[in-house]
Design a protein around this motif. Structure first.
Motif, PDB file in Angstrom:
ATOM      1  N   THR A   8       0.842  -1.191   0.000  1.00 51.71           N
ATOM      2  CA  THR A   8       0.000   0.000   0.000  1.00 51.71           C
ATOM      3  C   THR A   8       0.882   1.249   0.000  1.00 51.71           C
ATOM      4  O   THR A   8       2.009   1.235   0.502  1.00 51.71           O
ATOM      5  N   SER A  33      -2.765   2.479  -4.138  1.00 51.38           N
ATOM      6  CA  SER A  33      -2.508   3.862  -3.757  1.00 51.38           C
ATOM      7  C   SER A  33      -3.669   4.758  -4.180  1.00 51.38           C
ATOM      8  O   SER A  33      -4.444   4.401  -5.069  1.00 51.38           O
ATOM      9  N   ARG A  34      -3.740   5.926  -3.547  1.00 51.07           N
ATOM     10  CA  ARG A  34      -4.810   6.878  -3.891  1.00 51.07           C
ATOM     11  C   ARG A  34      -4.669   7.406  -5.308  1.00 51.07           C
ATOM     12  O   ARG A  34      -5.658   7.674  -5.980  1.00 51.07           O
ATOM     13  N   THR A  35      -3.434   7.583  -5.756  1.00 54.10           N
ATOM     14  CA  THR A  35      -3.193   8.115  -7.098  1.00 54.10           C
ATOM     15  C   THR A  35      -2.422   7.098  -7.927  1.00 54.10           C
ATOM     16  O   THR A  35      -1.563   6.373  -7.401  1.00 54.10           O
ATOM     17  N   GLN A  49      -6.056   1.619  -7.921  1.00 58.60           N
ATOM     18  CA  GLN A  49      -6.379   2.893  -7.269  1.00 58.60           C
ATOM     19  C   GLN A  49      -7.354   2.661  -6.121  1.00 58.60           C
ATOM     20  O   GLN A  49      -8.431   2.090  -6.306  1.00 58.60           O
ATOM     21  N   ALA A  50      -6.965   3.103  -4.938  1.00 63.01           N
ATOM     22  CA  ALA A  50      -7.821   2.930  -3.760  1.00 63.01           C
ATOM     23  C   ALA A  50      -7.449   3.957  -2.711  1.00 63.01           C
ATOM     24  O   ALA A  50      -6.270   4.143  -2.401  1.00 63.01           O
ATOM     25  N   ASP A  51      -8.457   4.622  -2.175  1.00 64.78           N
ATOM     26  CA  ASP A  51      -8.288   5.444  -0.980  1.00 64.78           C
ATOM     27  C   ASP A  51      -8.581   4.529   0.205  1.00 64.78           C
ATOM     28  O   ASP A  51      -9.739   4.209   0.476  1.00 64.78           O
ATOM     29  N   THR A  53      -8.678   4.855   3.250  1.00 61.96           N
ATOM     30  CA  THR A  53      -9.493   5.333   4.372  1.00 61.96           C
ATOM     31  C   THR A  53     -10.965   5.016   4.148  1.00 61.96           C
ATOM     32  O   THR A  53     -11.773   5.143   5.076  1.00 61.96           O
ATOM     33  N   ASP A  57     -13.502   1.251  -0.984  1.00 65.75           N
ATOM     34  CA  ASP A  57     -12.285   1.062  -1.776  1.00 65.75           C
ATOM     35  C   ASP A  57     -11.510  -0.166  -1.305  1.00 65.75           C
ATOM     36  O   ASP A  57     -10.934  -0.907  -2.111  1.00 65.75           O
ATOM     37  N   ALA A  79       1.219   2.566   3.354  1.00 65.68           N
ATOM     38  CA  ALA A  79       0.457   3.812   3.188  1.00 65.68           C
ATOM     39  C   ALA A  79       0.448   4.612   4.478  1.00 65.68           C
ATOM     40  O   ALA A  79       0.195   4.076   5.555  1.00 65.68           O
ATOM     41  N   LEU A  96      -6.454   5.238   8.117  1.00 67.20           N
ATOM     42  CA  LEU A  96      -5.391   4.760   7.242  1.00 67.20           C
ATOM     43  C   LEU A  96      -4.390   3.870   7.962  1.00 67.20           C
ATOM     44  O   LEU A  96      -3.989   2.823   7.438  1.00 67.20           O
TER      45      LEU A  96
END
Length: 232
Positions: A8, A33-35, A49-51, A53, A57, A79, A96
């Motif tokens: 992550t 990752s978020r981006t 792609q995953a947020d 928190t 996701d 992360a 997170l």
């Protein structure tokens, strides 16, 4: 032997360097990752792609792994967010640093159990065990992440080893002033900026170690031995 590792927070800085080293060593890396990067930096780095928190996701990531991978060799919880103290930021970092690893460890345990040996590695922080007067929420959530190592190590033994890595300074932010740089380096006995190498070395050690679980590896350049230095 299954060679798939979930990492992550692997789209930049230390996480990206770790993902590249793992891919070059022959592992398939799922980078969550978020981006997303415009293109994958290596054919064996699969971007998702995953947020983390957000529960939805995480559920999508779990479904992706269940549908596309027969098992996992390791999960590396890298992360992280380093936010100023506020109630809102405490909640974000808790999601997170604590909720996401807890959720993923629970949900993906069955896939880790398939190889003969598997690993879960929590990337915590040097402040996990000593606190930080200027980043109380960050240190507290990282301490919870470190504590979970003990419980999951007991839960998943003997085939799944669960350990933590506690880095101190690795890479200064690009906008750091020279004065801040010098003050920060002086907090350690080894007064240089080591880059990602110490953390990557610790990860590879844990992936090979067969008699280590429920433990923490501290890579802080001897910060804990500096007399008279207050916590950050």
């Amino acid at each position: 032997m299954n060679k798939t590792i979930l990492v992550t927070g692997a789209s930049q800085r230390v996480g990206l360097e770790l993902a590249l080293q793992l891919a070059q060593a022959g592992y398939t890396v799922i980078s969550a990752s978020r981006t997303l990067m415009p293109t994958s930096p290596h054919p064996d780095i699969l971007q998702f792609q995953a947020d983390l928190t957000l529960e939805q996701d995480r559920l999508a990531l779990i479904e992706y792994i269940a549908s596309n991978h027969g098992g996992l060799r390791a999960i590396i919880h890298n992360a992280s967010l380093w936010l100023d103290d506020s109630l809102e930021n405490l909640n974000i970092m808790f999601k997170l640093h604590v909720e996401a690893p807890y959720h993923l460890n629970q949900a993906l345990g069955q896939y880790l159990a398939r190889p003969e040996k598997a690993d879960i590695i929590h990337i915590c922080d040097d402040t996990s065990s000593r606190g930080s007067k200027s980043h109380i929420a960050y240190a507290a959530t990282k301490a919870a992440l470190q504590n979970m190592v003990l419980s999951f190590a007991e839960k998943y033994a003997p085939n799944i080893r669960v350990n933590a890595i506690l880095p101190g300074l690795l890479i200064l932010k690009p906008d750091s002033t020279e004065d801040y740089r010098q003050q920060t380096l002086k907090k350690a006995l080894l007064q240089f900026e080591p880059g990602a190498a110490p953390l990557i070395e610790a990860v590879f050690y844990l992936l090979e170690a067969r008699y280590t679980t429920g433990n923490s590896i501290v890579i802080n350049g001897g910060r804990h031995l500096k007399k008279g230095m207050s916590s950050e």
